[in-house]
Design an enzyme around this catalytic site. Structure first.
Site, PDB file in Angstrom:
ATOM      1  N   MET A  75       0.864  -1.218  -0.094  1.00 52.11           N
ATOM      2  CA  MET A  75      -0.164  -0.070  -0.018  1.00 52.11           C
ATOM      3  C   MET A  75       1.000   1.252   0.071  1.00 52.11           C
ATOM      4  SD  MET A  75      -2.620  -1.172   2.794  1.00 52.11           S
ATOM      5  CE  MET A  75      -3.789  -0.004   2.707  1.00 52.11           C
ATOM      6  N   HIS A  76       0.303   2.287  -0.237  1.00 50.41           N
ATOM      7  CA  HIS A  76       0.716   3.754   0.040  1.00 50.41           C
ATOM      8  C   HIS A  76       1.727   4.425  -0.741  1.00 50.41           C
ATOM      9  CE1 HIS A  76      -1.293   2.907   3.898  1.00 50.41           C
ATOM     10  NE2 HIS A  76      -0.403   1.831   4.446  1.00 50.41           N
ATOM     11  N   ASP A 231      -2.662  -4.675  -0.181  1.00 54.63           N
ATOM     12  CA  ASP A 231      -2.514  -6.022   0.344  1.00 54.63           C
ATOM     13  C   ASP A 231      -2.894  -6.174   1.591  1.00 54.63           C
ATOM     14  OD1 ASP A 231      -0.473  -4.303   1.900  1.00 54.63           O
ATOM     15  OD2 ASP A 231       1.097  -5.481   1.452  1.00 54.63           O
TER      16      ASP A 231
END
Ligand code: XUL
Length: 480
Positions: A75-76, A231
């Site tokens: 992520m991110h 995820d």
């Protein structure tokens, strides 16, 4: 029988899985790529490496016509693309800590309380929004060339389908998403002077948003691709963590304690994250940045000749508490419970009597104690009676027993423990109607395997020593 393909753009590797419509894994493939640390606490990857790894996995899976594809990934991260969809620089990842000042900029510009009310979270260094501001503040000529900013798995969607899309679960981790209304926060973008056209449209995780394009090696054109999920949300689908009664713990590079929520609620102190879940509801989670990652770091730095199983066997020869040796696993700062980008790792308490087994054990214990910090916060609302373990670390019987003892809670493994790619494939199945809902997908495909019960070992004093060490070292860490 329908075939479902899940693709996970992890931090160390791409993983692809082919499932049938009962949830049985037919084939799996993995392809690794490097992580670059050009400066301490920076963390970058080359999006082209992800794409090469996806192609390698597709050729190993060797199924040109699955019925649907689900995407998931770390992520991110921020993938910055120019007019030609070429990355203007390497992607900046979830565990990168360079954006401390940009987080303060967001707090000041949008208002500390308002950011939390809109997004459900404080602005954190790992999130995507401060990375975009960092690019504007530090690499202006590159920033001026950026036309699109994507999360890692959404870059792979662009390569597979030619379409820009994201999902609500992953978008929640940008720090620019309205948690309650499940939409981009145009008001925050306006205040931060970010063009909304930089961001892809968002969709619920099971929605078919695109189809594979012509000319892909190893995949036919026209295959349905669902929005997918970050995820952690995808891994939670794979463990059945879709109601608050089920808590899952993911043992990957990061360590995550995850609980679904029926309504959007955020932690006023910001220690737990609050994000949209992939089942149309919400979730909370505590995130350790270096969990399995701390064990990998230790092995790579000090014990290269050991496999992970051998390292666990070595650690097992030391007693609980490592004969007084304590490790703090904050190798890339820490999110839960400290939200401290300046946190650092440290061994403390070493004497002439300590040997390799004590050091190895201290590292496993630190990863477990950090997860216990997350679990204690998650348990504040509703007690946790059992947890489901997922991720690479769940395969270690030694670590499972340590976790059952540290949590004082029964820990389950799952029959198909394939991590986020499995959840992504289930989301793809819901998208094309194999299962009517995410709930039914998990009911039919997720099966508990083996329970590990607490053995009676008491870690309480070692956990308090661990917590005390962080408090004691904090002033030194801030100066380091
Ligand atoms: C979650 C997080 C990590 C990454 C990489 O918030 O930052 O778990 O998704 O796995």
């Amino acid at each position: 029988m329908a075939k479902l393909l899940g693709i996970d753009i992890g931090t160390t590797a791409c993983k692809a899985l082919l499932l049938d419509e009962t949830g049985k894994v037919l084939r799996s493939a993995t392809s690794e790529y490097p992580l670059h640390t050009p400066r301490p606490l920076w963390s970058e990857q080359n999006p082209e490496d992800w794409w090469q790894a996806v192609q390698e996995c597709l050729s190993q899976i060797n199924e040109p016509q699955p019925d649907a594809i689900g995407l998931t990934g770390q992520m991110h991260g921020a993938v910055f693309l120019d007019q030609q969809d070429e990355p203007v620089r390497p992607a900046i990842l979830w565990n990168d800590q360079r954006t401390h000042e940009e987080c303060e900029e967001i707090e000041t510009t949008v208002g500390s309380q308002r950011v939390r009310t809109i997004t459900g979270n404080p602005p954190l260094t790992g999130f995507q929004a401060p990375k975009i501001l960092w690019l504007r503040n530090h690499e202006l000529s590159r920033f001026q060339r950026v036309r699109t900013v994507l999360l890692p798995k959404d870059y792979i969607r662009l390569r597979l389908t030619g379409e820009r899309f994201t999902d609500v679960a992953d978008a929640s981790g940008t720090g620019l998403f309205n948690l309650r209304e499940r939409r981009w926060s145009l008001e925050m973008m306006a205040e931060l002077e970010l063009d909304p056209d930089l961001f892809p449209p968002s969709a619920e995780s099971t929605q078919v948003v695109a189809r594979t394009r012509e000319g892909l090696p190893g995949l036919k054109a026209g295959i349905a691709v669902v929005a997918g999920a970050g995820d952690q949300a995808a891994a939670a689908i794979g463990t059945g963590a879709i109601s608050p009664g089920v808590v899952s713990v993911s043992l990957g590079t990061s360590g995550v304690v995850f609980r679904a929520q029926e309504t959007p609620r955020h932690d006023p102190e910001g220690r737990l994250h609050a994000f949209c879940h992939a089942n149309g509801a919400w979730h909370t989670m505590g995130v350790m940045l270096s969990c399995g990652g701390a064990i990998k770091w230790y092995r790579d730095a000090f014990a290269q000749e050991y496999s992970y199983d051998e390292l666990a066997a070595l650690a097992q020869t030391a007693p609980p508490g490592g004969n007084g040796l304590t490790f703090l696993p904050y190798l890339s700062g820490e999110r839960t419970p400290h939200n401290d980008p300046q946190a650092r790792a440290a061994f403390a308490g070493a004497t002439l009597a300590h040997g390799p087994a004590d050091f190895a054990r201290a590292v496993f214990e630190s990863a477990s104690f950090g997860l216990r910090d997350c679990l204690d916060l998650i348990a504040r609302e509703e007690p946790v009676t059992e947890v489901r373990l997922t991720g690479g670390g769940a395969r270690s019987p030694f670590w499972r027993q340590m976790l059952a003892d540290v949590f004082q809670t029964r820990c389950w493994t799952l029959s198909s423990d394939e991590g986020p790619a499995y959840g992504a494939a289930l989301l793809a199945g819901v998208g094309i109607g194999i299962w009517p809902t995410v709930h039914e997908a998990t009911q039919s495909a997720v099966k508990l395997n083996e329970a590990t019960e607490p053995s009676g070992v008491d870690y309480a004093q070692f956990i308090s020593r661990f917590r005390h060490l962080y408090r004691a070292l904090k002033p030194w860490m801030s100066d380091a």
